[in-house]
Design an enzyme around this catalytic site. Structure first.
Site, PDB file in Angstrom:
ATOM      1  N   LYS A 222       1.502  -0.363   0.023  1.00  0.00           N
ATOM      2  CA  LYS A 222       2.762  -0.042   0.700  1.00  0.00           C
ATOM      3  C   LYS A 222       2.883   1.444   1.041  1.00  0.00           C
ATOM      4  O   LYS A 222       2.159   2.289   0.523  1.00  0.00           O
ATOM      5  CB  LYS A 222       3.957  -0.532  -0.140  1.00  0.00           C
ATOM      6  CG  LYS A 222       4.167  -2.051   0.037  1.00  0.00           C
ATOM      7  CD  LYS A 222       5.392  -2.588  -0.675  1.00  0.00           C
ATOM      8  CE  LYS A 222       5.519  -4.090  -0.368  1.00  0.00           C
ATOM      9  NZ  LYS A 222       6.625  -4.729  -1.114  1.00  0.00           N
ATOM     10  N   ARG A 256       1.623  -8.855  -7.097  1.00  0.00           N
ATOM     11  CA  ARG A 256       1.373  -9.411  -5.760  1.00  0.00           C
ATOM     12  C   ARG A 256       0.511  -8.415  -4.994  1.00  0.00           C
ATOM     13  O   ARG A 256       0.970  -7.331  -4.639  1.00  0.00           O
ATOM     14  CB  ARG A 256       2.718  -9.648  -5.069  1.00  0.00           C
ATOM     15  CG  ARG A 256       2.608 -10.297  -3.696  1.00  0.00           C
ATOM     16  CD  ARG A 256       3.997 -10.467  -3.092  1.00  0.00           C
ATOM     17  NE  ARG A 256       3.923 -11.044  -1.767  1.00  0.00           N
ATOM     18  CZ  ARG A 256       3.672 -10.341  -0.670  1.00  0.00           C
ATOM     19  NH1 ARG A 256       3.504  -9.030  -0.738  1.00  0.00           N
ATOM     20  NH2 ARG A 256       3.602 -10.939   0.491  1.00  0.00           N
TER      21      ARG A 256
HETATM   22  C1  7PM Z   1       4.327  -6.177   6.659  1.00  0.00           C
HETATM   23  C2  7PM Z   1       4.914  -5.206   5.863  1.00  0.00           C
HETATM   24  C3  7PM Z   1       4.100  -7.420   6.162  1.00  0.00           C
HETATM   25  C4  7PM Z   1       5.310  -5.498   4.577  1.00  0.00           C
HETATM   26  C5  7PM Z   1       4.461  -7.708   4.866  1.00  0.00           C
HETATM   27  C6  7PM Z   1       5.079  -6.755   4.099  1.00  0.00           C
HETATM   28  C7  7PM Z   1       6.985  -8.420  -1.283  1.00  0.00           C
HETATM   29  C8  7PM Z   1       7.105  -9.782  -1.071  1.00  0.00           C
HETATM   30  C9  7PM Z   1       6.440  -8.820   0.757  1.00  0.00           C
HETATM   31  C10 7PM Z   1       7.316  -7.886  -2.571  1.00  0.00           C
HETATM   32  C11 7PM Z   1       7.828 -10.137  -3.243  1.00  0.00           C
HETATM   33  C12 7PM Z   1       4.123  -6.682   1.922  1.00  0.00           C
HETATM   34  C13 7PM Z   1       5.414  -6.991   2.653  1.00  0.00           C
HETATM   35  N1  7PM Z   1       6.551  -7.829  -0.146  1.00  0.00           N
HETATM   36  N2  7PM Z   1       7.515 -10.639  -2.035  1.00  0.00           N
HETATM   37  N3  7PM Z   1       6.767 -10.018   0.198  1.00  0.00           N
HETATM   38  N4  7PM Z   1       7.730  -8.784  -3.508  1.00  0.00           N
HETATM   39  N5  7PM Z   1       8.247 -10.942  -4.221  1.00  0.00           N
HETATM   40  O1  7PM Z   1       3.806  -5.470   1.865  1.00  0.00           O
HETATM   41  O2  7PM Z   1       7.267  -6.677  -2.852  1.00  0.00           O
HETATM   42  O3  7PM Z   1       3.375  -7.560   1.530  1.00  0.00           O
HETATM   43  S1  7PM Z   1       5.986  -8.643   2.406  1.00  0.00           S
END
Ligand code: 7PM
Length: 277
Positions: A222, A256
């Site tokens: 991130k 995750r």
């Molecule tokens: C683009 C930018 C695509 C950011 C996807 C994302 C989380 C999640 C996501 C989290 C839980 C990513 C995010 N982040 N579910 N879904 N916790 N529980 O970086 O931090 O994967 S999507």
């Protein structure tokens, strides 16, 4: 032992577990036909399972800042074939990353073992749909919407504000008949937070554990990692692992991540050292 049921399987959450990210948005497997997209997703799941993932998190909605909303039909079309093919061929827990009632119901019918909702069941109908499945649910905190969340978010005290929100969602779940034992909390790193907010939440991971819930952390690659290290997304693995190691030592138990093997190995050492007498 701290056994938590996830549909037809269960996990000992006294130990760390890796949740592998499987995005099935068109931008993630973008070489055309429906079969190749399904096949690519399936291959990716196979690799993550061989690398030691305990859970595969299947998501069909991009929640990236500024992302355009997808229709329920699109989300169903993306996610259900992938869940079905993974559950048919592998003995693994499949999590569905969704906020949509219809997706929750259909994914559960296909054998999903966890509902992962970045909107903490706030979307119309999702609370009732989740309640009916009897599955565990990860409630994540987000400030604002994916479109607006990074517009100068402010908190009185980020840890207290996020904890208060999650506890209020726990109360709503309990009122709907979802027992506390079914809930996992996630502070939502990067969802309506500045770098300082994200770092505070990570430093205070124990606070969420102390509320009496298992904690899931999603910080893989991130922006906060990139901001600390001044590195682009494809070079954030080592920083991601440092932040996840810190979260583990402060009580988080589900991670995750995109990069399964490095985390399985890092967490095997962290947990082995912790359990040594
Ligand atoms: C683009 C930018 C695509 C950011 C996807 C994302 C989380 C999640 C996501 C989290 C839980 C990513 C995010 N982040 N579910 N879904 N916790 N529980 O970086 O931090 O994967 S999507």
């Amino acid at each position: 032992m701290s056994l938590m049921p996830f549909g037809d399987k269960s996990l000992d959450l006294s130990l760390p577990h890796v949740m592998g990210i499987l995005n099935v948005t068109p931008d993630s497997f973008s070489d055309g036909g429906a079969f190749s997209a399904l096949d690519a997703a399936f291959q990716q799941a196979d690799k993550m399972i061989r690398e030691g993932a305990s859970i595969i998190d299947v998501g069909g909605e991009s929640t990236r800042p500024g992302a355009v909303p997808v229709s329920t039909q699109q989300e169903l079309d993306r996610v259900l074939p992938v869940i079905e093919s993974i559950k048919k061929r592998f003995d693994i827990i499949v999590s569905v990353d969704t906020s949509t009632a219809d997706v929750i119901r259909n994914a559960s019918a296909l054998g999903a073992g966890l509902i992962n909702d970045v909107r903490a069941l706030e979307r119309e109908g999702s609370l009732q749909a989740a309640a009916q499945t009897n599955l565990p649910i990860c409630l994540m905190h987000m400030k604002g919407t994916p479109k607006t969340m990074q517009n100068s978010p402010e908190y009185t005290s980020v840890t207290d504000d996020v904890a208060d929100y999650l506890v209020s969602r726990v109360d709503v779940c309990e009122a709907e008949g979802i027992g506390r034992h079914r809930l996992i909390l996630d502070p939502g790193i990067g969802f309506g937070k500045t770098l300082t907010h994200n770092l505070s939440l990570l430093k205070n991971t124990k606070h969420f554990r102390k509320l009496g819930f298992h904690v899931l952390m999603g910080l893989s690659r991130k922006t906060m990692i990139g901001d600390v290290l001044s590195l682009p997304v494809e070079e954030r693995l080592y920083g991601t692992m440092g932040a996840n190691a810190s979260a583990y030592s402060k009580g988080a138990r589900i991670f995750r991540v995109h990069d399964v093997r490095p985390h399985v190995e890092m967490l095997a050492l962290m947990s082995r050292i912790e359990r040594e007498v």
